[in-house]
Each structure stands twice: as C-alpha cells, then as structure tokens.
Design an enzyme around this catalytic site. Sequence first.
Site, short mmCIF file in Angstrom:
data_model
loop_
_atom_site.label_atom_id
_atom_site.label_comp_id
_atom_site.label_asym_id
_atom_site.label_seq_id
_atom_site.Cartn_x
_atom_site.Cartn_y
_atom_site.Cartn_z
N LEU A 297 0.76 -0.89 0.19
CA LEU A 297 -0.26 -0.02 0.08
C LEU A 297 1.32 1.37 -0.09
CD1 LEU A 297 -2.72 -1.39 2.58
CD2 LEU A 297 -2.67 -1.49 -0.16
N CYS A 298 1.84 1.19 -0.15
CA CYS A 298 3.22 2.65 -0.18
C CYS A 298 2.56 3.07 -1.45
CB CYS A 298 4.87 2.04 0.11
SG CYS A 298 4.71 1.87 1.52
N HIS A 299 2.74 4.28 -1.60
CA HIS A 299 2.73 4.91 -2.85
C HIS A 299 4.27 4.89 -3.89
CE1 HIS A 299 -0.33 6.82 -0.95
NE2 HIS A 299 -0.99 6.88 -2.00
N MET B 91 8.57 5.11 5.08
CA MET B 91 8.88 3.97 4.72
C MET B 91 10.49 3.30 4.04
SD MET B 91 6.08 2.20 6.38
CE MET B 91 7.17 0.57 6.32
N GLU B 92 10.48 3.72 3.15
CA GLU B 92 11.61 4.03 2.50
C GLU B 92 12.78 3.89 3.69
OE1 GLU B 92 7.93 4.61 -0.71
OE2 GLU B 92 8.97 5.58 1.60
N ASP C 91 23.15 -11.64 6.45
CA ASP C 91 23.76 -12.83 5.11
C ASP C 91 25.58 -12.47 5.14
OD1 ASP C 91 23.65 -14.17 2.92
OD2 ASP C 91 23.54 -13.09 1.46
#
Length: 333
Positions: free
Chosen positions: A79-81, A115-116, A130
């Site tokens: 749902l992120c733009h 969010m980014e 990793d």
Amino acid sequence: MYRAQPGFSHVDAEGRARMVDVSHKSDTERIAVAAGELATTAEVVALVRADGMPKADVLATARIAGITGAKKTSELIPLCHQLALSKVDVVFGFTDTTITVEATAKTTGPTGVEMEALTAVAIAGLTLHDMVKAVDPAATMNGVRLLHKEGGKRGRWSRDAAVEQVDARTDDRSAVVLVASTGGARGTREDTTGPAIATWLENRGFSVRGPLVYADAEISAGLDDALIGAPALVISTGGTGVSPTDATPEATRAVLDRELPGIADAIRLEGTKVTPHATLSRGLTGVSGRTVVVNLPGSPGGVKDGLSVLDPILDHLIAQVAGNGLHETADEK
C-alpha cells in the site's frame, strides 16, 4: 458495524485494506531518518571493521542493498506510494558487539518517506546478516525504528519528543489540536484557529501535538490520527456547520463512547451572545475511551467562545474521565 481503529489509515470504514488517496495534499520537502542494529559478536565487529570477512566488502554491499531497498519500497509493501527519491543515504557505526545502521530518505511530494527509510535499514541489516552468517549464524537484526521525520501537515516529528509526550500523559496533560479545513490542507488558506488553540493549551500546561490539518472530506482520518496514543484531550476546529462539506460532527460521533451534550450546548449558547449564527453549529463534545473530544467552530470568534466555556471546567472534566477526580459534594460546589 466495523470501525477502523485509530491510526489505521490504510483500512477503510468496512475494514478493507486501501491505498490512501494523497491527491489533495501539497508537495513539500519530506525527510525521514530510521535506524536499527545488527547484534553479533565482537569477533564479527572486528572483522567487518578490518574488512576481514570471507565475503567481499561487507559495508559497501549492505549500503547498496539498503539504497536499492528504499527505491523498491512500493514493490515490497503493497500500500506504499511510488516516490521519486531525491536522496537515500545509509551509514554504519559500531559498538563492541553491534553494527548500527542509520538511513536517511528524502523526496519532494505529497506523502512521507518513512517507509523508504525503514526499508533501507531493514534491507541493509539483512544483507549484513547474510554477509556475517558464516562466522555468526546467531546474529540478530534488532530495533528497526523511525527516529525523525519532517514535512507535510504534521511538520517535524521525533522519537525523543514522542517519548516525552507519552511521559506527559501520565499526568493527563496531553492534548491534540485538529483543524478541519480543505483550504488549509491544500496550503491555499492560512489557519489561525489551530495555533490559537495550541497556544491556549500550552499556557495551561498541556503537552500539545498539532495543529493537525485535514481536509473536510478526510476529517474522519484526522480524528483517528488525533486519537493515536489516547491523549487526554482532542480539540477540533472547523467543519461543524451545515454546508455540504461540513462533516466533523458525524466523524466525531463515530468515535465517541459517550456524549456530553451540556458542554456543546453551553458553547453554542456562549456564541449566541455575539451572533445568532452560533446556533447553526452542530459541534459535539464527548469521551472516546479516556480522551475528551471537543468540536469548536472554525471561526476565531467561535473558538474564543468555546475556550471560555472550557476554561473553568476542563481540569475537572479531564480528571473525572481519567478516574482521578471525585464527585463534588453540595458544599464543594
């Protein structure tokens, strides 16, 4: 009927996931800073700092992964733009047994880049995991969190200030100011009522968030935002009249557990001393959980009248709702 919980902007009134419409928002410069840390062993930290890991350049690989993750956030989180990022920066630090990750994301647009920044930290941290797992398979990525953001109608937010606000709530002196103004949300109209309410509250010892400015059509989302963290008090201004776009009373009624009609009536009565138009206000007052919610008109005069009604009763009201006040006896009244 299902009602979305406060703050769930990606859920509609029926509980269905949605992408938030940001078309009415103005483009502003937006910055977000996030952080996290990989908990590992002192041996791994020493190897990374000395570029001695069996795999290639550990930090450079993690940095590129974090930047790439930020650019692909809208593909990873449904749902992120999609955003045109103007900057993504990933930096690392060290303690004896952790590798810290901090990411800054920047854009100019109608929605934030939190969010980014968070995705950059998470992907960089997973890449570190990793890279070091051959030496320490028990390493853990911890504490991915937003530290700071700027831009948009909420202006600046920082985690430290939010913690202070939570501490202030223990004394029942937290408040949020909410403004219903389509012009204000678009940046085409200057609002004076919200700042006036915020100043009034601060002068009375409240810790204030806002003014939060929402378009009339989005006032329901604005109330959900204002109720985040269960502040002691939410005062809204605007959207209480009878025009087709005035929707504050309806949105307020949907979040109230109990109404306090006597206060709303007193606010209207005070307004009629100045203008008969005050009777047209449909503003409500009530309680949502342990938060007092008060609707005031959108005019400076209406706000002044409403605050004069609240002034002598507010502390007692908040104490009563919080369960800290005792009912007055006849002799105490």
